[in-house]
Design a protein around this motif. Structure first.
Motif, PDB file in Angstrom:
ATOM      1  N   TRP A  28      -0.909  -3.081  -9.246  1.00 15.33           N
ATOM      2  CA  TRP A  28      -0.962  -2.720  -7.823  1.00 15.33           C
ATOM      3  C   TRP A  28      -2.360  -2.948  -7.254  1.00 15.33           C
ATOM      4  O   TRP A  28      -2.505  -3.535  -6.178  1.00 15.33           O
ATOM      5  CB  TRP A  28      -0.548  -1.256  -7.663  1.00 15.33           C
ATOM      6  CG  TRP A  28      -0.567  -0.760  -6.242  1.00 15.33           C
ATOM      7  CD1 TRP A  28       0.418  -0.901  -5.311  1.00 15.33           C
ATOM      8  CD2 TRP A  28      -1.631  -0.039  -5.605  1.00 15.33           C
ATOM      9  NE1 TRP A  28       0.046  -0.311  -4.121  1.00 15.33           N
ATOM     10  CE2 TRP A  28      -1.205   0.221  -4.275  1.00 15.33           C
ATOM     11  CE3 TRP A  28      -2.882   0.410  -6.009  1.00 15.33           C
ATOM     12  CZ2 TRP A  28      -1.997   0.912  -3.368  1.00 15.33           C
ATOM     13  CZ3 TRP A  28      -3.677   1.101  -5.107  1.00 15.33           C
ATOM     14  CH2 TRP A  28      -3.232   1.341  -3.810  1.00 15.33           C
ATOM     15  N   GLY A  41       0.801  -1.217   0.000  1.00 15.88           N
ATOM     16  CA  GLY A  41       0.000   0.000   0.000  1.00 15.88           C
ATOM     17  C   GLY A  41       0.837   1.271   0.000  1.00 15.88           C
ATOM     18  O   GLY A  41       0.361   2.339  -0.408  1.00 15.88           O
ATOM     19  N   TYR A  89      -3.340  -5.643  -4.419  1.00 13.83           N
ATOM     20  CA  TYR A  89      -3.869  -5.084  -3.163  1.00 13.83           C
ATOM     21  C   TYR A  89      -5.161  -5.794  -2.769  1.00 13.83           C
ATOM     22  O   TYR A  89      -5.365  -6.149  -1.594  1.00 13.83           O
ATOM     23  CB  TYR A  89      -4.117  -3.588  -3.366  1.00 13.83           C
ATOM     24  CG  TYR A  89      -4.086  -2.774  -2.092  1.00 13.83           C
ATOM     25  CD1 TYR A  89      -3.083  -2.954  -1.142  1.00 13.83           C
ATOM     26  CD2 TYR A  89      -5.048  -1.795  -1.860  1.00 13.83           C
ATOM     27  CE1 TYR A  89      -3.052  -2.197   0.009  1.00 13.83           C
ATOM     28  CE2 TYR A  89      -5.015  -1.027  -0.709  1.00 13.83           C
ATOM     29  CZ  TYR A  89      -4.018  -1.232   0.223  1.00 13.83           C
ATOM     30  OH  TYR A  89      -3.996  -0.478   1.363  1.00 13.83           O
TER      31      TYR A  89
END
Length: 477
Positions: free
Chosen positions: A226, A188, A230
């Motif tokens: 990403w 993150g 995540y």
């Protein structure tokens, strides 16, 4: 002609009355305000707190050294209270770490927007709390240098771990939880580490953050991968909120001891872990919000949401207390009834009623919408809940062990200076880790806050468009 009743205004977040971001800012302004804590030099207050926490860490090192040299006999443990501060602190710290996963993973999967400003601090708190928790089972082994016997490594002696032992379950749970939590936290931070790299003036900071950001350039491909990673990590972390503290509860529930042998322990422990974790989030978030000047992104809306969750978790914990004592009475088992009686009216009654006040009475304040957004009230209540949850673990472990089946073997427990030093030292270690995090890494995810602001602006523009059409339609009628 009767005019139609005006429609309620459309707000960006209908669950709260306060905005999630106070004011509107450009991306550059958000970057500057949210990266200021890591780009500016620390003040005297930060150095004073670091000095205090470092002194406590020194005390922790001394206490660990005494434990290694003299053994567990330096603690206040006795027969029958073979478990005491070591396991109390372990359960307390591992429970505190659960709120980070709750706020980060579960609320991400549910699409809760308010998590965007508080998830980074909660995740960091999880890592430091789990690290503190992991110390105590190792020290409690008596021979901590033999810890690798708990791991299923290839052994030429064919001495494998005993997988029917709850101690082995704890090792697996802690390592799994720590690994997934760290990956989720670090992943993150990648966009914000890249922003800090591009903003920093000092060469060593640019190089350090450049290495940590792993070549992040903000391309569409980077963002796509990403976001996918995540969400996958959030899905992996979500079951851990339930499974980890369920495994910790099995340390007690699989025993035949009155007060421990109960099927209610797994949900009871999970609720208590989330409760104590939320309290610690508020304990850290409220001062950090004020000192770092983050009131524009950590608003009353976030305090309101966290206090509501604290109230709900408190109600679950209160139900657990009620059921525990009801089953003790309803079972008709004299040993179970005695284990409950010594809590209500026996030698542990002062602790029990203090726990009831801290964990049951205090959270009822947050039925009031006004009190839910008062930082001073919230912070005081969070401190009381932290104290109450530690006393609850003390009560569960020590009270049940001190007066078991045989009155001839009853003996009460008193901690030694080593026990108290280990507790104070882990508090210092936790505080030092959090202070260093606030100064070295971005405490608020700027990328998520910017994305949230764009969503809120789109929602506000849509609300204005709908209101204008309604007004035009009303005028035509």
């Amino acid at each position: 002609m009767i005019q139609p009743a005006p429609k309620a205004p459309v707000t960006a977040d209908p669950l709260v009355e306060h905005p999630l971001i106070r004011g509107r800012y450009s991306n550059e302004e958000l970057n500057a305000s949210l990266l200021r804590p890591v780009l500016t030099s620390p003040g005297r207050g930060w150095w004073a707190l670091v000095g205090l926490c470092s002194a406590l860490v020194g005390l922790l090192v001394v206490a660990i050294g005494v434990t290694l040299v003299k053994g567990i006999g330096s603690w206040g443990n006795n027969i029958p209270v073979a478990w005491a501060f070591g396991i109390i602190n372990f359960v307390w710290w591992i429970g505190i770490g659960h709120a980070g996963t709750l706020i980060s993973a579960i609320l991400l999967l549910f699409g809760e927007k308010w998590r965007s400003s508080v998830n980074r601090m909660a995740e960091a708190m999880t890592l430091f709390a789990v690290a503190c928790a992991g110390l105590f089972p190792l020290l409690h082994l008596g021979r901590p240098w033999k810890f690798y016997w708990l791991l299923p490594y290839p052994s030429t002696l064919r001495a494998w771990p005993q997988f029917r032992s709850p101690l082995t379950w704890d090792v697996v749970a802690i390592l799994t939880y720590l690994t997934v939590s760290f990956l989720f936290w670090y992943l993150g931070m990648l966009p914000d580490l890249a922003s800090a790299r591009d903003t920093a003036r000092e060469t060593w900071k640019r190089r350090a953050w450049g290495i940590l950001s792993m070549g992040w350039r903000g391309s569409a491909r980077h963002w796509l991968q990403w976001r996918a990673a995540y969400v996958v990590l959030a899905g992996l972390a979500t079951p851990l909120v339930v499974s980890v503290h369920t495994i910790v509860s099995f340390d007690f529930a699989v025993a035949q001891l009155p007060g421990w042998h109960s099927t209610i322990f797994p949900p009871y422990f999970v609720a208590g872990a989330i409760f104590s974790g939320l309290a610690m989030v508020l304990t850290l978030l409220i001062p950090a919000r004020r000192v770092l000047g983050l009131q524009h992104v950590i608003t009353e809306a976030h305090l309101d949401a966290l206090s509501r969750l604290l109230l709900v978790a408190g109600l679950f914990v209160a139900y657990g207390y009620l059921q525990e004592h009801f089953f003790g009475w309803y079972s008709g088992n004299a040993y179970e009834q005695h284990a409950m009686n010594i809590l209500r009216v026996g030698p542990y009654a002062p602790l029990f009623w203090t726990v009831i006040f801290c964990n049951v009475v205090v959270p009822q304040l947050f039925w009031s919408a006004r009190l839910r957004i008062q930082p001073a009230v919230l912070w005081g209540a969070a401190l009381l809940v932290n104290v109450g949850m530690w006393l609850e673990r003390y009560m569960i472990i020590v009270a049940s062990l001190s007066e078991d089946f045989l009155p001839s073997s009853w003996k009460h427990y008193a901690p030694t200076w080593v026990d108290l030093s280990l507790l104070a030292g882990t508090l210092g270690l936790f505080g030092l880790g959090f202070l260093l995090f606030l100064k070295l890494l971005p405490p608020v995810p700027a990328s998520e806050v910017k994305h949230l602001q764009h969503e809120l602006e789109a929602s506000e523009a849509f609300a204005r468009e709908v209101s204008a059409k309604d007004g035009a339609a009303g005028g035509a009628e």
